[in-house]
Design a protein around this motif. Structure first.
Motif, short mmCIF file in Angstrom:
data_model
loop_
_atom_site.label_atom_id
_atom_site.label_comp_id
_atom_site.label_asym_id
_atom_site.label_seq_id
_atom_site.Cartn_x
_atom_site.Cartn_y
_atom_site.Cartn_z
N UNK A 34 25.58 48.89 -6.94
CA UNK A 34 25.88 48.28 -8.23
C UNK A 34 24.87 47.22 -8.68
N UNK A 35 23.92 46.86 -7.83
CA UNK A 35 22.94 45.85 -8.22
C UNK A 35 21.53 46.40 -8.06
N UNK A 36 20.56 45.63 -8.49
CA UNK A 36 19.16 46.08 -8.48
C UNK A 36 18.50 45.82 -7.12
N UNK A 37 19.01 46.49 -6.11
CA UNK A 37 18.44 46.38 -4.78
C UNK A 37 17.42 47.49 -4.58
N UNK A 38 16.18 47.11 -4.27
CA UNK A 38 15.11 48.07 -4.04
C UNK A 38 14.51 47.97 -2.64
N UNK A 39 14.78 46.85 -1.97
CA UNK A 39 14.22 46.62 -0.64
C UNK A 39 15.28 46.02 0.26
N UNK A 172 13.34 44.40 13.67
CA UNK A 172 13.45 43.79 12.34
C UNK A 172 12.49 44.50 11.39
N UNK A 173 13.02 45.03 10.29
CA UNK A 173 12.19 45.86 9.40
C UNK A 173 12.43 45.51 7.94
N UNK A 174 11.41 45.77 7.14
CA UNK A 174 11.51 45.74 5.68
C UNK A 174 11.30 47.16 5.21
N UNK A 175 12.31 47.73 4.55
CA UNK A 175 12.20 49.11 4.10
C UNK A 175 12.54 49.21 2.61
N UNK A 176 11.97 50.20 1.98
CA UNK A 176 12.29 50.49 0.57
C UNK A 176 13.58 51.30 0.55
N UNK A 177 14.58 50.80 -0.18
CA UNK A 177 15.90 51.41 -0.12
C UNK A 177 16.68 51.02 -1.37
#
Length: 327
Positions: A34-39, A172-177
């Motif tokens: 429901x929100x603008x989550x991209x990462x 620990x990771x940063x992913x596009x999602x």
């Protein structure tokens, strides 16, 4: 003595009255869909319960509790140590695993080390949307902008180190999602968005039958296989018991499993569980089949098709479920 009213922030869900793992899963699902989550920052604190600093923990406890007798008891409890191979080993750090007070002390520690800092960072430095969900030491943070996600992660690493903690370098990771991750990655010639695990579920960027974004959650395969092995071993141990007695035990196990894991989009995985488990004890396993319906869940949310849209816990007036520090 300070007020005993609970003052943990709204995105903290672990070991709190009226909150549980499903509430944390629901909140995360609402935030992603429901929100603008991209990462997504999938944060893993390395050996958290073993690394907690007694010095810092007592500072936090003493700040909250003015009774010196209680503080003295907490300090003695932390220093009591554990039995290893019949010998008492004094604890220099960490909280005793399995002790009833450890979850509460962990919440206090992370409230000051992470929660307050993260909430302040989000309000002061973020221009895009940021969501945070924490259950004990399991932390997921969603960002609208990649740059803000990277800056937050760097700040988080420094913050943890100051308080004797560290983020696991590999886990620990940063992913596009998120809703647009697959589309954005396709434009850049990249593959499908990566997945991440949270509270026993693998979270996947998927599509519904109508072709719109759908957050899919499936039981972690490693956890499922470990559970099946444990059931098989227990059934072998019970093999000389009467069949009805074995069936009663297995029915309870299956009911508990599906009570937790039967969430929307996980039904295919649930069928796989049943299919793989049929080799354990077919007659007894069938006794639990009636409890395998994906609708057999506790609580609910928009993701579970029962809670009020836009809320974390079914409260329509909660317009900012990840920013309300009074929950």
């Amino acid at each position: 003595m300070q007020s005993t009213k609970e003052d943990f922030l709204g995105f903290s869900y672990g070991f709190r009255p009226g909150r549980g793992q499903h509430d944390a899963l629901d909140a995360l699902a609402v935030g992603i869909t429901r929100t603008k989550v991209n990462w997504i920052v999938d944060a893993d604190i390395a050996g958290f319960f073993d690394a907690v600093s007694h010095e810092w923990l007592m500072r936090f406890v003493e700040y909250r509790i003015g009774d010196r007798r209680i503080n003295r008891l907490v300090r003695k409890w932390l220093k009591a140590g554990v039995m290893e191979e019949g010998k008492l080993v004094s604890a220099q750090a960490g909280t005793p695993q399995g002790a009833v007070a450890s979850p509460l002390l962990a919440n206090i520690y992370l409230h000051y080390v992470f929660d307050l800092r993260a909430d302040r960072w989000r309000k002061r430095h973020a221009r895009g949307r940021v969501i945070i969900v924490r259950f004990a030491d399991d932390i997921i943070i969603g960002f609208e902008h990649e740059g803000e996600a990277r800056r937050f992660l760097a700040d988080m690493r420094q913050r943890m180190e100051k308080f004797a903690l560290s983020l696991h370098p590999d886990k620990t990771r940063l992913i596009e999602f998120g809703r647009y991750a697959a589309e954005h990655r396709a434009r850049r010639g990249l593959g499908k968005p990566e997945t991440f695990n949270f509270l026993g579920f693998t979270h996947i960027c998927g599509r519904s039958s109508r072709g719109i974004f759908q957050l899919k959650r499936q039981t972690r395969r490693d956890r499922m296989r470990a559970r099946l092995r444990a059931i098989k071993e227990e059934l072998q141990r019970r093999m000389h018991e009467p069949i009805p007695l074995q069936g009663k035990w297995l029915r309870q196990v299956v009911r508990g499993y599906f009570t937790y894991h039967a969430v929307p989009t996980n039904s295919k995985n649930g069928s796989l569980n049943l299919q793989e488990s049929s080799c354990l004890y077919p007659e007894s396993f069938i006794l639990g089949r009636a409890h395998a319906s994906p609708s057999n869940t506790q609580g609910g949310s928009p993701v579970r098709e029962s809670r009020t849209p836009g809320s974390v816990r079914g409260v329509l007036s909660n317009e900012h479920p990840y920013r309300d520090s009074q929950l």
